[in-house]
Scaffold this active site. Structure first.
Site, PDB file in Angstrom:
ATOM      1  N   ASP A   1      -7.460 -17.099 -28.038  1.00  0.00           N
ATOM      2  CA  ASP A   1      -6.250 -16.414 -27.527  1.00  0.00           C
ATOM      3  C   ASP A   1      -6.134 -15.311 -28.795  1.00  0.00           C
ATOM      4  O   ASP A   1      -5.615 -15.454 -29.607  1.00  0.00           O
ATOM      5  CB  ASP A   1      -4.949 -17.602 -27.743  1.00  0.00           C
TER       6      ASP A   1
ATOM      7  N   CYS B   1     -10.615 -25.598 -29.779  1.00  0.00           N
ATOM      8  CA  CYS B   1     -10.946 -24.120 -29.758  1.00  0.00           C
ATOM      9  C   CYS B   1     -11.923 -23.580 -30.569  1.00  0.00           C
ATOM     10  O   CYS B   1     -12.817 -22.995 -30.372  1.00  0.00           O
ATOM     11  CB  CYS B   1      -9.432 -23.369 -29.588  1.00  0.00           C
TER      12      CYS B   1
ATOM     13  N   TYR C   1      -9.124 -32.310 -34.253  1.00  0.00           N
ATOM     14  CA  TYR C   1     -10.009 -31.981 -35.449  1.00  0.00           C
ATOM     15  C   TYR C   1     -10.141 -32.697 -36.536  1.00  0.00           C
ATOM     16  O   TYR C   1     -11.230 -32.961 -37.336  1.00  0.00           O
ATOM     17  CB  TYR C   1      -9.217 -30.491 -35.778  1.00  0.00           C
TER      18      TYR C   1
ATOM     19  N   ARG D   1     -14.880 -21.447 -28.758  1.00  0.00           N
ATOM     20  CA  ARG D   1     -15.281 -21.607 -27.431  1.00  0.00           C
ATOM     21  C   ARG D   1     -14.359 -20.662 -26.590  1.00  0.00           C
ATOM     22  O   ARG D   1     -14.464 -20.164 -25.522  1.00  0.00           O
ATOM     23  CB  ARG D   1     -15.146 -22.911 -26.799  1.00  0.00           C
TER      24      ARG D   1
ATOM     25  N   TRP E   1       2.024 -27.489 -32.685  1.00  0.00           N
ATOM     26  CA  TRP E   1       1.398 -28.756 -31.980  1.00  0.00           C
ATOM     27  C   TRP E   1       2.329 -29.560 -31.282  1.00  0.00           C
ATOM     28  O   TRP E   1       2.038 -30.669 -30.802  1.00  0.00           O
ATOM     29  CB  TRP E   1       0.491 -29.762 -33.141  1.00  0.00           C
TER      30      TRP E   1
ATOM     31  N   GLU F   1      -1.948 -25.887 -41.571  1.00  0.00           N
ATOM     32  CA  GLU F   1      -2.330 -26.530 -40.178  1.00  0.00           C
ATOM     33  C   GLU F   1      -3.967 -26.949 -40.819  1.00  0.00           C
ATOM     34  O   GLU F   1      -4.352 -27.901 -40.443  1.00  0.00           O
ATOM     35  CB  GLU F   1      -2.525 -25.758 -39.148  1.00  0.00           C
TER      36      GLU F   1
END
Length: 298
Positions: free
Chosen positions: A203, A179, A127, A200, A85, A61
């Site tokens: 999980d 995130c 991203y 921000r 994703w 990733e």
């Protein structure tokens, strides 16, 4: 103290002190605000050992981000098949077309049908687009990764060695806003490269282990390309949360004892971003506890 204990202690605080909150997914969380973990990568890589982490998936990733890719097709190609994703474009396809296709069939069509992949596999300016092709107001595309690398080589004392994903003007075009949003690099006088990752939204059970692996890969690559040694990974979480349907899994993991951390070895040197693959990485001496299955909140 084993460095992984920081992570386990954070999960324990979430269980015992986390603020019950609603969230976008409807699942609900226990949340704390403003948490920090510090890991010295010269002493091992934070691939957590209290449950098996699919580190190759996380590394693949990160390489996808660094190539500037935004389509899930390349994540699905080859081995490992990275599906983390797929939920978002799959749900959009089903919602907008009314088709009741199964996820596996959707992914196969992404792999085999160019037009379908272009129409339904792209995630918008997520991203990779922001990192490699941030669109300036004058129309220029800014390669933040190469800019950061140039600063590491020629102005390592700069306080502006930053790769940023939070492009306010394009958030509404993204399948999921970033995130892990800000990566800032810092070079010590001894030539050790450290990285602060700011999230921000974090999980803790499923996301943070992946994020730590990805950031470690990024740090190793930038250090190798800049001729520096690896230093610290400083992880900073703003809204740090444990989903309510992860409570049982967190309790299992907290009860486990960490084993020595593995070492990540990168052998690709200064290859172009597009040429770097998983074959250029090796994880040495990884001895984790079994995986702990848990549902993803979408």
């Amino acid at each position: 103290m084993h460095p992984e204990q920081q992570y386990l202690d954070l999960m324990a605080r979430l269980l015992n002190e986390g603020d019950p909150r609603g969230d976008r997914t409807g699942v609900g969380t226990r949340s704390l605000f403003g948490q920090v973990l510090r890991f010295d990568l010269s002493r091992g890589t934070p691939v957590f050992t209290t449950k098996k982490v699919a580190w190759k998936h996380a590394a693949k990733e990160m390489l996808w981000f660094l190539r500037g890719d935004t389509n899930i097709r390349s994540l699905l190609e080859g081995s490992p098949r990275v599906t983390i994703w797929s939920d978002w474009p799959y749900q959009r396809y089903c919602r907008e077309t009314g088709d009741s296709i199964e996820m596996r069939e959707f992914e196969e069509r992404i792999l085999t049908d160019d037009d379908f992949a272009q129409a339904w596999g792209d995630l918008g300016p997520v991203y990779g687009k922001q990192w490699r092709r941030w669109l300036a107001s004058d129309g220029r595309e800014i390669d933040q990764v190469e800019t950061a690398l140039d600063l590491l080589k020629h102005d390592p004392n700069s306080r502006r060695i930053i790769v940023e994903g939070w492009n306010v003007g394009e958030l509404d075009q993204m399948t999921l806003p970033p995130c892990h949003k800000t990566y800032q690099f810092w070079v010590s006088g001894e030539g050790r490269l450290s990285l602060m990752l700011t999230q921000r939204s974090a999980d803790v059970l499923l996301g943070v282990p992946f994020n730590c692996v990805g950031a470690s890969v990024f740090l190793h690559l930038m250090a190798a390309k800049a001729g520096l040694d690896v230093g610290e990974l400083v992880w900073c979480g703003a809204d740090v949360h444990l989903y309510q349907n992860h409570v049982e899994q967190a309790a299992i993991q907290i009860a486990r004892t960490p084993t020595p951390w593995p070492s990540l070895v990168y052998s690709g040197g200064d290859l172009a971003w597009e040429a770097i693959g998983l074959e250029h990485f090796e994880l040495l001496n990884y001895d984790p506890a079994p995986a702990i299955p848990a549902p993803v909140a979408v």
